[in-house]
Scaffold this motif. Structure first.
Motif, PDB file in Angstrom:
ATOM      1  N   TYR A  45     -31.162  -3.180 -30.957  1.00 20.18           N
ATOM      2  CA  TYR A  45     -30.080  -2.489 -31.630  1.00 20.18           C
ATOM      3  C   TYR A  45     -29.637  -3.373 -32.789  1.00 20.18           C
ATOM      4  O   TYR A  45     -29.613  -4.590 -32.667  1.00 20.18           O
ATOM      5  CB  TYR A  45     -28.919  -2.287 -30.651  1.00 20.18           C
ATOM      6  N   ALA A  46     -29.316  -2.768 -33.922  1.00 16.63           N
ATOM      7  CA  ALA A  46     -28.914  -3.574 -35.083  1.00 16.63           C
ATOM      8  C   ALA A  46     -27.640  -3.022 -35.701  1.00 16.63           C
ATOM      9  O   ALA A  46     -27.478  -1.807 -35.832  1.00 16.63           O
ATOM     10  CB  ALA A  46     -30.032  -3.595 -36.125  1.00 16.63           C
ATOM     11  N   ASP A  47     -26.740  -3.925 -36.055  1.00 17.01           N
ATOM     12  CA  ASP A  47     -25.530  -3.582 -36.804  1.00 17.01           C
ATOM     13  C   ASP A  47     -25.624  -4.212 -38.191  1.00 17.01           C
ATOM     14  O   ASP A  47     -25.672  -5.445 -38.307  1.00 17.01           O
ATOM     15  CB  ASP A  47     -24.277  -4.142 -36.111  1.00 17.01           C
ATOM     16  N   LEU A  48     -25.639  -3.369 -39.206  1.00 19.30           N
ATOM     17  CA  LEU A  48     -25.644  -3.860 -40.580  1.00 19.30           C
ATOM     18  C   LEU A  48     -24.244  -3.648 -41.151  1.00 19.30           C
ATOM     19  O   LEU A  48     -23.775  -2.511 -41.258  1.00 19.30           O
ATOM     20  CB  LEU A  48     -26.682  -3.089 -41.407  1.00 19.30           C
ATOM     21  N   PHE A  49     -23.565  -4.754 -41.473  1.00 20.61           N
ATOM     22  CA  PHE A  49     -22.195  -4.676 -41.991  1.00 20.61           C
ATOM     23  C   PHE A  49     -22.203  -4.701 -43.516  1.00 20.61           C
ATOM     24  O   PHE A  49     -23.008  -5.415 -44.126  1.00 20.61           O
ATOM     25  CB  PHE A  49     -21.357  -5.847 -41.457  1.00 20.61           C
ATOM     26  N   LEU A  50     -21.276  -3.938 -44.114  1.00 18.79           N
ATOM     27  CA  LEU A  50     -21.181  -3.865 -45.571  1.00 18.79           C
ATOM     28  C   LEU A  50     -19.824  -4.406 -46.009  1.00 18.79           C
ATOM     29  O   LEU A  50     -18.783  -3.865 -45.612  1.00 18.79           O
ATOM     30  CB  LEU A  50     -21.315  -2.411 -46.059  1.00 18.79           C
ATOM     31  N   ASP A  51     -19.829  -5.470 -46.810  1.00 20.44           N
ATOM     32  CA  ASP A  51     -18.588  -6.066 -47.308  1.00 20.44           C
ATOM     33  C   ASP A  51     -18.527  -5.918 -48.824  1.00 20.44           C
ATOM     34  O   ASP A  51     -19.205  -6.653 -49.550  1.00 20.44           O
ATOM     35  CB  ASP A  51     -18.532  -7.557 -46.939  1.00 20.44           C
ATOM     36  N   PRO A  52     -17.692  -5.002 -49.336  1.00 23.68           N
ATOM     37  CA  PRO A  52     -17.576  -4.834 -50.785  1.00 23.68           C
ATOM     38  C   PRO A  52     -16.565  -5.811 -51.372  1.00 23.68           C
ATOM     39  O   PRO A  52     -15.641  -6.245 -50.685  1.00 23.68           O
ATOM     40  CB  PRO A  52     -17.082  -3.392 -50.931  1.00 23.68           C
ATOM     41  N   THR A  53     -16.725  -6.159 -52.638  1.00 27.06           N
ATOM     42  CA  THR A  53     -15.737  -6.995 -53.324  1.00 27.06           C
ATOM     43  C   THR A  53     -14.911  -6.130 -54.274  1.00 27.06           C
ATOM     44  O   THR A  53     -15.325  -5.033 -54.671  1.00 27.06           O
ATOM     45  CB  THR A  53     -16.416  -8.109 -54.137  1.00 27.06           C
ATOM     46  N   GLY A  54     -13.739  -6.662 -54.647  1.00 27.42           N
ATOM     47  CA  GLY A  54     -12.910  -6.065 -55.687  1.00 27.42           C
ATOM     48  C   GLY A  54     -12.565  -4.608 -55.420  1.00 27.42           C
ATOM     49  O   GLY A  54     -12.129  -4.251 -54.329  1.00 27.42           O
ATOM     50  N   PRO A  55     -12.765  -3.754 -56.428  1.00 19.12           N
ATOM     51  CA  PRO A  55     -12.293  -2.369 -56.345  1.00 19.12           C
ATOM     52  C   PRO A  55     -13.263  -1.426 -55.629  1.00 19.12           C
ATOM     53  O   PRO A  55     -12.972  -0.231 -55.527  1.00 19.12           O
ATOM     54  CB  PRO A  55     -12.172  -1.975 -57.822  1.00 19.12           C
ATOM     55  N   LEU A  56     -14.382  -1.912 -55.141  1.00 20.72           N
ATOM     56  CA  LEU A  56     -15.403  -1.006 -54.595  1.00 20.72           C
ATOM     57  C   LEU A  56     -14.916  -0.354 -53.311  1.00 20.72           C
ATOM     58  O   LEU A  56     -14.390  -1.019 -52.420  1.00 20.72           O
ATOM     59  CB  LEU A  56     -16.705  -1.761 -54.334  1.00 20.72           C
TER      60      LEU A  56
END
Ligand code: CA
Length: 292
Positions: free
Chosen positions: A74-85
């Protein structure tokens, strides 16, 4: 409902170029105790993204994970945006069976920024296990809205209903090509054989307008005379006022219809769909609005 085979992301997936995520070696553990590289390859299409601050024109990113190992996991891919995204998801989780050949698993993510965002460079960091992948995101200036430009492009749409195979924003995305119908663009209502339907677009600010161009479905396989929109009213409103009809189209068999009218101040434009040539759905490939 006219279906064209293939997922919405098929075209862009064909252009995919994968970037492999390499794990950071574990310094405190012997090499035999833990793999030093992630067995999951992560890639995005495109590799870098351009976005603008229009509410109905989000940047489209496709995330792909491939289990290259011999163990299902099982895989968890996390997304961390910067600034206004602003992202439509902050995690992509999936069971990844070990298969031969390896099978990719993909998911879309929409990337938006507020209208007043300054142009500049930002990024989305993807995290999986101990690996990182940065996706550069450039915020571009808003397109100029001079008298010759389409005032509806990328602006917020609303509709009485939207068929599950379509995106609400598909009729204000700048793509009027009927060959891209369903898989990449277009709006189709969700109430079969029931009229009227409405499709609205909110302009960025009250503007004097005098022309609306409607492209309905019209391709070699699906000609407008058979499946296109047949009867509709062009309506406008300003502020809290009611809708005013400024043009009527009846018995249409063409793919692209221009309606001109006396200049009127409007902050919203509505297509009141009254009938289709096959009496099933309202189909709009693109709606364009022009100032006077
Ligand atoms: Ca479109």
């Amino acid at each position: 409902m006219i279906k064209v085979p293939g997922p919405r992301t098929a075209a862009v997936l064909l252009a995919a170029v994968g970037l492999t995520l390499l794990g950071v070696p574990a310094t405190a553990e012997p090499p035999a105790a833990a793999p030093t590289r992630s067995t999951v390859q992560v890639s995005t299409t495109p590799e870098r993204l351009d976005v603008v601050g229009l509410p109905c024109l989000p940047g489209q990113l496709t995330l792909t994970m491939i289990n290259t190992g011999s163990e299902s996991r099982y895989a968890d891919l996390f997304l961390d945006p910067t600034g206004p995204l602003q992202l439509s998801r902050d995690i992509f989780s999936s069971w990844l069976p070990a298969t031969d050949p390896d099978q990719p698993v993909s998911a879309p993510v929409e990337v938006r920024v507020p209208r007043d965002t300054e142009p500049g460079d930002h990024k989305i960091t993807l995290r999986l296990d101990r690996s990182r992948l940065d996706v550069p995101v450039r915020v571009n200036p808003l397109p100029g809205k001079d008298p010759g430009s389409n005032l509806a492009l990328g602006e917020q749409a609303a509709a009485s209903s939207t068929h599950g195979n379509f995106e609400l924003c598909g009729a204000v995305d700048g793509d009027a090509d009927s060959e891209h119908w369903d898989t990449l663009t277009g709006w189709n209502d969700g109430t079969r054989a029931a009229f009227p339907d409405t499709y609205d677009v909110a302009l960025a600010e009250p503007t004097m307008i005098n022309k609306v161009v409607l492209s309905t479905l019209d391709s070699a396989r699906y000609p407008a005379r058979s499946v296109g929109l047949k009867d509709w009213d062009v309506q406008v409103r300003s502020g809290a006022g009611g809708w005013t009809t400024v043009a009527e189209v009846r018995g249409n068999q063409a793919g692209r219809v221009t309606s001109t009218f006396d200049p009127v101040r409007a902050d919203q434009v509505r297509i009141l769909c009254l009938a289709g040539n096959d009496n099933t759905y309202s189909r709009i490939v693109e709606l364009e609005v022009y100032g006077s």
